[in-house]
Design an enzyme around this catalytic site. Sequence first.
Site, PDB file in Angstrom:
ATOM      1  N   GLU B  66       0.820  -1.224   0.000  1.00 26.94           N
ATOM      2  CA  GLU B  66       0.000   0.000   0.000  1.00 26.94           C
ATOM      3  C   GLU B  66       0.845   1.261   0.000  1.00 26.94           C
ATOM      4  OE1 GLU B  66      -0.979  -2.786   1.329  1.00 26.94           O
ATOM      5  OE2 GLU B  66      -3.007  -3.019   0.563  1.00 26.94           O
ATOM      6  N   HIS B 135     -12.352  -4.948   8.139  1.00 24.37           N
ATOM      7  CA  HIS B 135     -12.748  -4.793   6.732  1.00 24.37           C
ATOM      8  C   HIS B 135     -14.101  -4.101   6.588  1.00 24.37           C
ATOM      9  CE1 HIS B 135      -9.576  -7.695   5.827  1.00 24.37           C
ATOM     10  NE2 HIS B 135      -9.801  -7.577   4.557  1.00 24.37           N
TER      11      HIS B 135
HETATM   12  C1  LIG Z   1      -2.620  -4.637   3.728  1.00 24.38           C
HETATM   13  C2  LIG Z   1      -3.606  -5.424   2.966  1.00 24.38           C
HETATM   14  N1  LIG Z   1      -3.717  -5.248   1.645  1.00 24.38           N
HETATM   15  C3  LIG Z   1      -4.600  -5.952   0.944  1.00 24.38           C
HETATM   16  C4  LIG Z   1      -5.415  -6.855   1.546  1.00 24.38           C
HETATM   17  C5  LIG Z   1      -6.444  -7.615   0.746  1.00 24.38           C
HETATM   18  N2  LIG Z   1      -6.036  -8.999   0.631  1.00 24.38           N
HETATM   19  C6  LIG Z   1      -6.524  -9.927   1.465  1.00 24.38           C
HETATM   20  S1  LIG Z   1      -5.844 -11.412   1.203  1.00 24.38           S
HETATM   21  C7  LIG Z   1      -4.903 -10.825  -0.056  1.00 24.38           C
HETATM   22  C8  LIG Z   1      -3.990 -11.738  -0.778  1.00 24.38           C
HETATM   23  C9  LIG Z   1      -2.955 -12.240   0.142  1.00 24.38           C
HETATM   24  O1  LIG Z   1      -2.172 -13.151  -0.516  1.00 24.38           O
HETATM   25  P1  LIG Z   1      -1.162 -14.068   0.265  1.00 24.38           P
HETATM   26  O2  LIG Z   1      -0.377 -13.257   1.225  1.00 24.38           O
HETATM   27  O3  LIG Z   1      -0.405 -14.839  -0.727  1.00 24.38           O
HETATM   28  O4  LIG Z   1      -2.065 -15.030   1.145  1.00 24.38           O
HETATM   29  P2  LIG Z   1      -3.115 -16.120   0.675  1.00 24.38           P
HETATM   30  O5  LIG Z   1      -4.436 -15.427   0.615  1.00 24.38           O
HETATM   31  O6  LIG Z   1      -2.663 -16.667  -0.628  1.00 24.38           O
HETATM   32  O7  LIG Z   1      -3.120 -17.148   1.747  1.00 24.38           O
HETATM   33  C10 LIG Z   1      -5.123  -9.488  -0.257  1.00 24.38           C
HETATM   34  C11 LIG Z   1      -4.473  -8.655  -1.268  1.00 24.38           C
HETATM   35  C12 LIG Z   1      -5.302  -6.995   2.938  1.00 24.38           C
HETATM   36  N3  LIG Z   1      -6.093  -7.820   3.630  1.00 24.38           N
HETATM   37  N4  LIG Z   1      -4.383  -6.285   3.619  1.00 24.38           N
END
Ligand SMILES: Cc1ncc(C[n+]2csc(CCOP(=O)(O)OP(=O)(O)O)c2C)c(N)n1
Lengths: 331, 331, 325, 325
Positions: B66, B135
């Site tokens: 971000e 959220h």
């Molecule tokens: C700071 C932040 N940015 C964006 C999000 C939205 N978001 C939730 S899960 C996700 C993907 C995360 O990917 P990863 O770290 O690979 O974990 P996975 O969901 O694959 O277990 C995103 C972008 C968030 N929760 N927090």
Amino acid sequence: MADVTKAEKFTYRDAVAEGIAREMRRDPSVVCLGEDIGAAEGVFKTTVGLFKEFGPGRVWDTPISEQAIVGAAMGAAMTGMRPVAEIMFSDFLACCWDYLANEIPKARYMTGGQVTVPLVVRTANGGGLGFGAQHSQAVENWAFTVPGLKIVAPSTPADVVGLMSAAIRSDDPVVFFEHKALLAGSGPRPPEGHLIELGQAAVAREGTDVTVVALASTVPLSLKAADQLAGEGISVEVIDLRCLIPLDMRTVLRSLERTSRLVVVEENPYQGGWGGTVVSVVADEGFELLDAPIKRVAGANVPLPFADSLEAEVIPTVDKVTEAIRRLSAY
Amino acid sequence: MADVTKAEKFTYRDAVAEGIAREMRRDPSVVCLGEDIGAAEGVFKTTVGLFKEFGPGRVWDTPISEQAIVGAAMGAAMTGMRPVAEIMFSDFLACCWDYLANEIPKARYMTGGQVTVPLVVRTANGGGLGFGAQHSQAVENWAFTVPGLKIVAPSTPADVVGLMSAAIRSDDPVVFFEHKALLAGSGPRPPEGHLIELGQAAVAREGTDVTVVALASTVPLSLKAADQLAGEGISVEVIDLRCLIPLDMRTVLRSLERTSRLVVVEENPYQGGWGGTVVSVVADEGFELLDAPIKRVAGANVPLPFADSLEAEVIPTVDKVTEAIRRLSAY
Amino acid sequence: MTPEELLDAYSEMVLIRRTEKAAHDLFMSGLVKGTTHLAAGHEAVAVGASSALRPDDYVFATYRGHHHAMARGATPEECLAELMSRATGLCQAKGGSMHLTKATNGMLGSYAIVGAHLPMAAGAAWSAKLRGSGQVAVAFFGDGATNIGAFHEALNLAAVWSLPVMFVCENNLYMEYTPIEAVTAVPNPAADRAAGYNMPAEIIDGNDVVVVHETMARAAERARKGEGPTLIEAQTYRHFGHSRADPAKYRPADEVERWMKHDPLDVARARLEALGVPPETIADRDRRAAATVDAAIAAAKNAPEPEPALAFTDVWADGGAAWRT
Amino acid sequence: MTPEELLDAYSEMVLIRRTEKAAHDLFMSGLVKGTTHLAAGHEAVAVGASSALRPDDYVFATYRGHHHAMARGATPEECLAELMSRATGLCQAKGGSMHLTKATNGMLGSYAIVGAHLPMAAGAAWSAKLRGSGQVAVAFFGDGATNIGAFHEALNLAAVWSLPVMFVCENNLYMEYTPIEAVTAVPNPAADRAAGYNMPAEIIDGNDVVVVHETMARAAERARKGEGPTLIEAQTYRHFGHSRADPAKYRPADEVERWMKHDPLDVARARLEALGVPPETIADRDRRAAATVDAAIAAAKNAPEPEPALAFTDVWADGGAAWRT
Ligand SMILES: Cc1ncc(C[n+]2csc(CCOP(=O)(O)OP(=O)(O)O)c2C)c(N)n1
Ligand SMILES: Cc1ncc(C[n+]2csc(CCOP(=O)(O)OP(=O)(O)O)c2C)c(N)n1
Ligand SMILES: [Mg+2]
Ligand SMILES: [Mg+2]
């Protein structure tokens, strides 16, 4: 006697270190972390003596990693410690805002009460020193937007000590704003064990015509205004909120029962300032007490300029406060 | 005819993408960046069609960074582009708060007017969908604490388009709050070139007894309340602020000249909510217009709970609004 | 791992898988509101890791955290009740799927802001070090979290302070819908960063519970000996989409197929069979898990909704929500 | 660098040194308020870098940024007037020492939150790439900035998008009062992180203006060719304390002495002499710089204070500060 007074000169700055030291002596779970707080004793000299007395096992220098500082404090607080984290300038709370806004204040609630986060985030707040737009803000209103944080902002050395003790002993997270423009001021050293319950405003000066609600730097400002106006026959009551959460509206409303006139003096900007919330409680619950409009003397809705003369244009001053009070008392 | 209406169904969600697309067609310096906004078309489907129409040179998928997203948008805005950055949920503004609080809004001022930062930060705001404490927040009040940001929060698809155009064309930085609970709602598609000047409130419903000031999700809520109360003989005027900065206090004060009664309905928490500032302007400049206390229906001062039934306890509802209006009109 | 340990680990994984399946079905039928992020496919990471920890160690997880809560002892009923907004849920229906927490078992929460819990885990490890308790802390996180600032700050602090913490990346190749490789400068998003913190790193098969267990056991031992943090990148894959009803169409069919063939339950079952554990013993565990989850679904369905007053408890340590005096 | 270029670079460094000395003296005598962070000792980084850039390239600096503003063409008078709160200051006395900016020359600001400007520089480089302008962007930052999250996010983004940006760390061994080695997991705080972003890195003598110039020229060429970002760690040392009146007692005497002997002005002077530039030519440049700075001090002292109304200009692009309609 003169020498004794001199020896006893106890500054707001001293009071911060003293307040922390008292709790560190009492409770081995109190630990400090932050940038340059150890051997260097803090860039504002607010941790003087701590490293010497308690050593590197309890006073930890950190990298420039505000998220790690406050995030680690949170993890430690959840697991039996009482961390006191320093964020050097309150403007930098923006660099770890996720912890203040989304993590620390919500952990207890969103786990259904399973975790407790007893920590203090201390930070140097406010302007008046010509540090410019990114080092001068009064940002207590940022914290005020977040349910789940207690917020302390003392105006005197004795209050610093008493409120620091309460903040560190609190099982709730506390953001503790130390005002940069007050650091050099001095006052009586409070006795050992001095403790001020969070959420108790002080009536810093009694009066009958107008109630002024103030916090931190705006308390001495308002007291000076009250002094000046006493000469004009206007009797001003000055309330030092000391905390924003819990917010002592009882003391404010009780004062208005006598004065019926309210000025709120706050350093943070008018837009989104905490004064708006104080006013809105009064305009609802205290409407019938009011004999005049409510005034706010607040920071202007601009970033903070560097030059002294410009900064004075945009933050509350004695003149702006007297002017507001005069208008109300003439209403 | 039924088919035509169906074909024309234009949602708030569609309006976001449409508003951006219109400006991207007009001005090649408009570029988008954010997480999953490209081929995936946005997790809220608010960037549908952009990647297809404008390609990877103008619609950029980012890492989960971000600070880099908003910081890079700032650097690009200073150097001739008009970036539109998406922060997926407004809660995550906390992860890049330094840019919103300390960098973007201050750059012009602290350089004495040397730099211009024409960017838009778009973000999905607000609750009502059971997404829990991290959220679901309505955080327009965070942005409201910071002088130097323009703040938009539309309540209808047509307003989304018209305000998006104004936001992207604005040479000032704009935070654009898209309300999650409104995304699925629909309304008329505005004509090409539809542009709504920032800082112009809309009178969403005229009335004579009580003025309700609302924003985004609380506009439909207040309109429902007004409908209900019409049956009881209470005539409610609903003002949709549309923007918090510039704040259209003129429309509010003018309405109070007729109604003399004010309820502010906001989703962000009561403590530090933008309603406090609206109330404080009225309690100062509009004091003589008032015939009754001012009421705020705001989010409770707690984190947001997960369960629907609990969430409804702590955010504004039609019942809470009707209750507040009834009390005022009976005052 | 002894055969008994492995059998228990397998059973736990089956229990998690079935609970997640239930969560999915309940979401589709509208009984679970909001959102869910299923960890089906990731079970070996949680179970392998937890089985290498002491009961008093600390675990911090993400919004995709059902498996971690259960691996630390949360029951299917507690979890499903939480997802179904019941008063008997793990967090009294105030947390939801994204915030499962079982603090009594050292599972200190699931955090929904990517990366935020890494510094917390470092802090819990710091606390253990300060108290001389011999505990360790673990942060589980996704591949996507390796590009956020908090990751960097936490790893550096942990290394500089030599904290007893393990950073475990569950690399499932995707963030929400975007492949991690599209937005990361190095091929192994976690492990390739470790050198920048002078931290040992291992890339392992996250779908083999034995491998995970052994890697974690070694890292925990190092940590307890005061030798500092370890980074582990566990390669795995999710069986469902990112969240809710995401059909995950952005994933190539052959990739999905390859990973589905490398299901952690199959890997564990094959190991059990190789160790001579009779198929009927395994099947019995399967049946027991199914029965437990069926009972949990029924119990959660019958559990009461939360009292409205719960919305105003537990803001403060005194149990209340008073913001003014 | 040709002898002429080197002589110009030397002159610029002397001018910066003298201006900084004036800033220090004016601070001590109370004519400069607030705070200053002097870059005396760092001149070769700024001048070496700027001399390798095009006039339309972008530079982003920190609160310790006098040298960068001047290397990009800000005059001693503009700078000192700003520090002395005069209306003729670079930022009309609204920025101060920490925010010197000369946007007309591509010097897009000095930022006082550690690390914050690294993503901005990446963004300016992205903009250059989008516009196909062939410009590059540079972020100068301290060793301490390598442990903050924004550093990590900026470097990853720059690498993934292959942006024409240079990240130049001025490693002066200290943050405010704490040595960087005490809080960083690797010995070279910037360069040792570069591999984690698949980014080329060089560690160079930041006190040798020729070395800085050549390194930057190579990196800029790579960037303009579309070959992506470079990280440069320039080793240097500050002659004063961190800020204001800091006597910097935390630094060992022998370390200070060693570095004072490696003064970037001496290094450049020695190079000039080796190239056969006559001492009197050099001395003449010294004299001219002294005269320029003396005149600048006098002019700044005589300049008017800002009008009070300036406090309410330039919040918005329309020049005003109106927050309501
Ligand atoms: C700071 C932040 N940015 C964006 C999000 C939205 N978001 C939730 S899960 C996700 C993907 C995360 O990917 P990863 O770290 O690979 O974990 P996975 O969901 O694959 O277990 C995103 C972008 C968030 N929760 N927090
Ligand atoms: C985010 C943030 N944290 C802390 C500070 C306070 N601070 C100002 S300068 C400084 C030290 C920076 O050290 P370094 O990056 O090495 O730069 P140098 O001052 O040595 O040039 C600190 C901690 C800040 N300005 N911003
Ligand atoms: Mg992933
Ligand atoms: Mg340094």
